[in-house]
Design a protein around this motif. Structure first.
Motif, PDB file in Angstrom:
ATOM      1  N   ASP A   1       1.080  -1.152   0.032  1.00 29.66           N
ATOM      2  CA  ASP A   1       0.031  -0.079   0.061  1.00 29.66           C
ATOM      3  C   ASP A   1       0.664   1.288   0.139  1.00 29.66           C
ATOM      4  N   LYS A   2       0.482   2.030  -0.844  1.00 28.65           N
ATOM      5  CA  LYS A   2       1.325   3.263  -1.097  1.00 28.65           C
ATOM      6  C   LYS A   2       1.730   4.217   0.198  1.00 28.65           C
ATOM      7  N   HIS A   3       0.489   4.019   1.295  1.00 29.22           N
ATOM      8  CA  HIS A   3       0.833   4.945   2.398  1.00 29.22           C
ATOM      9  C   HIS A   3       1.163   3.907   3.610  1.00 29.22           C
TER      10      HIS A   3
ATOM     11  N   SER B   1      22.434   6.245   1.507  1.00 28.39           N
ATOM     12  CA  SER B   1      21.881   7.775   1.337  1.00 28.39           C
ATOM     13  C   SER B   1      20.628   8.173   2.394  1.00 28.39           C
ATOM     14  N   ARG B   2      20.029   7.228   2.756  1.00 34.96           N
ATOM     15  CA  ARG B   2      18.985   7.224   3.440  1.00 34.96           C
ATOM     16  C   ARG B   2      17.657   7.992   2.639  1.00 34.96           C
ATOM     17  N   HIS B   3      17.804   8.133   1.431  1.00 37.28           N
ATOM     18  CA  HIS B   3      16.834   8.722   0.539  1.00 37.28           C
ATOM     19  C   HIS B   3      16.487   8.074  -0.964  1.00 37.28           C
ATOM     20  N   ILE B   4      17.407   7.536  -1.228  1.00 37.50           N
ATOM     21  CA  ILE B   4      17.367   6.852  -2.678  1.00 37.50           C
ATOM     22  C   ILE B   4      16.161   5.738  -2.782  1.00 37.50           C
ATOM     23  N   PHE B   5      16.397   4.888  -1.968  1.00 37.12           N
ATOM     24  CA  PHE B   5      15.288   3.561  -1.781  1.00 37.12           C
ATOM     25  C   PHE B   5      13.916   4.479  -1.544  1.00 37.12           C
ATOM     26  N   PRO B   6      13.706   4.847  -0.509  1.00 39.94           N
ATOM     27  CA  PRO B   6      12.495   5.611  -0.417  1.00 39.94           C
ATOM     28  C   PRO B   6      11.882   6.382  -1.680  1.00 39.94           C
ATOM     29  N   TYR B   7      12.904   7.120  -2.187  1.00 43.06           N
ATOM     30  CA  TYR B   7      12.227   7.787  -3.622  1.00 43.06           C
ATOM     31  C   TYR B   7      11.971   6.917  -4.596  1.00 43.06           C
ATOM     32  N   TYR B   8      12.737   5.963  -5.057  1.00 44.14           N
ATOM     33  CA  TYR B   8      12.335   5.013  -6.218  1.00 44.14           C
ATOM     34  C   TYR B   8      11.095   4.038  -5.535  1.00 44.14           C
ATOM     35  N   LEU B   9      10.751   3.632  -4.531  1.00 44.58           N
ATOM     36  CA  LEU B   9       9.738   3.170  -3.993  1.00 44.58           C
ATOM     37  C   LEU B   9       8.451   4.032  -3.676  1.00 44.58           C
ATOM     38  N   ASP B  10       8.947   5.136  -3.612  1.00 41.22           N
ATOM     39  CA  ASP B  10       7.705   6.314  -3.369  1.00 41.22           C
ATOM     40  C   ASP B  10       6.840   5.711  -1.957  1.00 41.22           C
ATOM     41  N   ARG B  11       7.959   5.539  -0.940  1.00 42.05           N
ATOM     42  CA  ARG B  11       7.531   5.001   0.539  1.00 42.05           C
ATOM     43  C   ARG B  11       8.049   5.873   1.553  1.00 42.05           C
TER      44      ARG B  11
ATOM     45  N   ALA C   1       5.750   2.189  15.775  1.00 39.46           N
ATOM     46  CA  ALA C   1       5.409   3.099  15.316  1.00 39.46           C
ATOM     47  C   ALA C   1       4.599   3.075  14.016  1.00 39.46           C
ATOM     48  N   GLY C   2       4.348   1.783  13.508  1.00 40.95           N
ATOM     49  CA  GLY C   2       3.496   1.737  12.563  1.00 40.95           C
ATOM     50  C   GLY C   2       4.072   0.975  11.116  1.00 40.95           C
ATOM     51  N   ALA C   3       5.197   0.506  11.300  1.00 40.91           N
ATOM     52  CA  ALA C   3       5.741  -0.168  10.024  1.00 40.91           C
ATOM     53  C   ALA C   3       4.968  -1.484   9.763  1.00 40.91           C
ATOM     54  N   GLN C   4       4.918  -1.582   8.472  1.00 42.07           N
ATOM     55  CA  GLN C   4       4.025  -2.873   8.158  1.00 42.07           C
ATOM     56  C   GLN C   4       4.981  -3.500   7.235  1.00 42.07           C
TER      57      GLN C   4
END
Length: 111
Positions: free
Chosen positions: A28-30, A40-50, A71-74
């Motif tokens: 789920d996107k959200h 980088s702490r940013h590349i993976f989340p950027y490409y995954l849009d998560r 904290a809500g990680a699924q």
């Protein structure tokens, strides 16, 4: 030209680009996610849009799995077989949802 913009020398896991659509469709996107290895702490989340927590060097060092789960990680996106097998990580992983190249997507255990 910066290395990360050259398709032949991305500077990050090329499976993020090759399997981007499949990886994004796996969860789920959200939903909040644990994501790594990403120095980088940013590349993976950027490409995954998560959104969520990132780790590198095969180990979550700035958070614990328990903290992220509370904290809500699924889900977890990971290209690290070492991290997945750590004693403090393995009990949190539930089902393997997708394996796309070197990246695995797991659902996390329900509480």
């Amino acid at each position: 030209m910066e290395i990360r913009w050259r398709p032949d020398r991305l500077g990050f896991n090329p499976d993020l680009l090759q399997y981007q659509s499949e990886l994004q469709a796996a969860t789920d996107k959200h939903a909040l996610c644990i994501i790594g290895n990403d120095i980088s702490r940013h590349i993976f989340p950027y490409y995954l849009d998560r959104k969520g927590w990132t780790f590198h060097n095969d180990h979550p060092t700035t958070f614990s799995m328990a903290e992220a789960k509370n904290a809500g990680a699924q889900y977890q996106y990971s290209d690290s077989r070492i991290q997945e097998a750590l004693p403090g990580v393995e009990p949190y992983l539930d089902k393997l949802i997708l394996e796309a190249g070197t990246i695995r997507v797991y659902s996390l255990q329900k509480q």
